[in-house]
Design an enzyme around this catalytic site. Sequence first.
Site, PDB file in Angstrom:
ATOM      1  N   LYS A  11       0.811  -1.219   0.000  1.00  0.00           N
ATOM      2  CA  LYS A  11       0.000   0.000   0.000  1.00  0.00           C
ATOM      3  C   LYS A  11       0.851   1.279   0.000  1.00  0.00           C
ATOM      4  O   LYS A  11       2.060   1.228   0.257  1.00  0.00           O
ATOM      5  CB  LYS A  11      -0.932  -0.020   1.214  1.00  0.00           C
ATOM      6  CG  LYS A  11      -1.974  -1.143   1.140  1.00  0.00           C
ATOM      7  CD  LYS A  11      -2.888  -1.104   2.352  1.00  0.00           C
ATOM      8  CE  LYS A  11      -3.955  -2.174   2.289  1.00  0.00           C
ATOM      9  NZ  LYS A  11      -4.846  -2.099   3.469  1.00  0.00           N
ATOM     10  N   PHE A  59     -16.099   3.502   6.002  1.00  0.00           N
ATOM     11  CA  PHE A  59     -14.677   3.663   5.686  1.00  0.00           C
ATOM     12  C   PHE A  59     -14.380   3.711   4.184  1.00  0.00           C
ATOM     13  O   PHE A  59     -13.224   3.870   3.788  1.00  0.00           O
ATOM     14  CB  PHE A  59     -13.853   2.542   6.333  1.00  0.00           C
ATOM     15  CG  PHE A  59     -14.220   1.152   5.864  1.00  0.00           C
ATOM     16  CD1 PHE A  59     -13.660   0.619   4.720  1.00  0.00           C
ATOM     17  CD2 PHE A  59     -15.123   0.381   6.587  1.00  0.00           C
ATOM     18  CE1 PHE A  59     -13.992  -0.653   4.288  1.00  0.00           C
ATOM     19  CE2 PHE A  59     -15.463  -0.898   6.166  1.00  0.00           C
ATOM     20  CZ  PHE A  59     -14.894  -1.414   5.008  1.00  0.00           C
ATOM     21  N   ARG A  87      -1.531 -14.548   4.263  1.00  0.00           N
ATOM     22  CA  ARG A  87      -2.317 -13.888   5.314  1.00  0.00           C
ATOM     23  C   ARG A  87      -1.622 -14.032   6.670  1.00  0.00           C
ATOM     24  O   ARG A  87      -1.605 -13.096   7.473  1.00  0.00           O
ATOM     25  CB  ARG A  87      -3.743 -14.421   5.341  1.00  0.00           C
ATOM     26  CG  ARG A  87      -4.511 -14.008   4.073  1.00  0.00           C
ATOM     27  CD  ARG A  87      -5.978 -14.278   4.139  1.00  0.00           C
ATOM     28  NE  ARG A  87      -6.645 -13.440   5.133  1.00  0.00           N
ATOM     29  CZ  ARG A  87      -6.926 -12.152   4.988  1.00  0.00           C
ATOM     30  NH1 ARG A  87      -6.566 -11.511   3.893  1.00  0.00           N
ATOM     31  NH2 ARG A  87      -7.560 -11.492   5.937  1.00  0.00           N
ATOM     32  N   THR A  93      -5.191  -7.374  10.623  1.00  0.00           N
ATOM     33  CA  THR A  93      -5.412  -6.046  10.053  1.00  0.00           C
ATOM     34  C   THR A  93      -4.987  -4.946  11.017  1.00  0.00           C
ATOM     35  O   THR A  93      -4.346  -3.977  10.627  1.00  0.00           O
ATOM     36  CB  THR A  93      -6.902  -5.869   9.683  1.00  0.00           C
ATOM     37  OG1 THR A  93      -7.268  -6.912   8.777  1.00  0.00           O
ATOM     38  CG2 THR A  93      -7.160  -4.525   9.038  1.00  0.00           C
ATOM     39  N   ARG A 104       2.649  -6.557   9.214  1.00  0.00           N
ATOM     40  CA  ARG A 104       1.895  -5.458   9.836  1.00  0.00           C
ATOM     41  C   ARG A 104       2.412  -5.113  11.225  1.00  0.00           C
ATOM     42  O   ARG A 104       2.438  -3.937  11.598  1.00  0.00           O
ATOM     43  CB  ARG A 104       0.411  -5.792   9.862  1.00  0.00           C
ATOM     44  CG  ARG A 104      -0.205  -5.731   8.466  1.00  0.00           C
ATOM     45  CD  ARG A 104      -1.638  -6.146   8.466  1.00  0.00           C
ATOM     46  NE  ARG A 104      -2.271  -5.915   7.175  1.00  0.00           N
ATOM     47  CZ  ARG A 104      -3.283  -6.626   6.725  1.00  0.00           C
ATOM     48  NH1 ARG A 104      -3.794  -7.613   7.456  1.00  0.00           N
ATOM     49  NH2 ARG A 104      -3.804  -6.365   5.549  1.00  0.00           N
ATOM     50  N   ASN A 114      -1.916   0.125   7.006  1.00  0.00           N
ATOM     51  CA  ASN A 114      -1.398  -1.160   7.484  1.00  0.00           C
ATOM     52  C   ASN A 114      -0.501  -1.872   6.477  1.00  0.00           C
ATOM     53  O   ASN A 114      -0.295  -3.074   6.558  1.00  0.00           O
ATOM     54  CB  ASN A 114      -2.538  -2.063   7.964  1.00  0.00           C
ATOM     55  CG  ASN A 114      -3.488  -2.471   6.859  1.00  0.00           C
ATOM     56  OD1 ASN A 114      -3.266  -2.170   5.693  1.00  0.00           O
ATOM     57  ND2 ASN A 114      -4.540  -3.169   7.237  1.00  0.00           N
ATOM     58  N   HIS A 117      -2.055  -5.618   1.623  1.00  0.00           N
ATOM     59  CA  HIS A 117      -3.355  -6.273   1.431  1.00  0.00           C
ATOM     60  C   HIS A 117      -3.085  -7.649   0.863  1.00  0.00           C
ATOM     61  O   HIS A 117      -2.151  -7.835   0.082  1.00  0.00           O
ATOM     62  CB  HIS A 117      -4.212  -5.482   0.430  1.00  0.00           C
ATOM     63  CG  HIS A 117      -5.352  -6.277  -0.132  1.00  0.00           C
ATOM     64  ND1 HIS A 117      -6.558  -6.394   0.517  1.00  0.00           N
ATOM     65  CD2 HIS A 117      -5.449  -7.031  -1.268  1.00  0.00           C
ATOM     66  CE1 HIS A 117      -7.354  -7.174  -0.208  1.00  0.00           C
ATOM     67  NE2 HIS A 117      -6.701  -7.571  -1.298  1.00  0.00           N
TER      68      HIS A 117
END
Length: 144
Positions: A11, A59, A87, A93, A104, A114, A117
């Site tokens: 991100k 959001f 994951r 998250t 993270r 964070n 994704h």
Amino acid sequence: MALERTFSIVKPDAVKRNLVGEIYHRIEKAGLQIIAAKMVSLTEAQASGFYAEHEGKEFFGPLKEFMTSGPIMVQVLEGENAIARYRELMGKTNPEEAACGTIRADYAISMRYNSVHGSDSPESAAREIEFFFPESEICPRPAE
């Protein structure tokens, strides 16, 4: 076990802080192969399309604003049990709840910022991969 593909985003917060190489290193160290990757700057329309399932949620606007705030890296990962493995590597998250040593826990600033994704199911992986990559841009690597 058969090979599986998943979709990943580094991100804007992580790209801005020059963490792409660190994150790629962790992905490969975890036994996943990066079989497609590119840097993109999402338009508002692209962000709306990618996150369409969240339209109408509180959001949604801030998420689109964040994801269009700077370039992102999108990639296709391949490996055994790739979705679950990635994951686990990402962590929860909320970085405050993420296990030590996860991406993270180590790099995220907040729940919104964070850093990464990852697809949460085979169906979302297929949809997300197709959103960014035509099959001609995916380059599976031979098994070692």
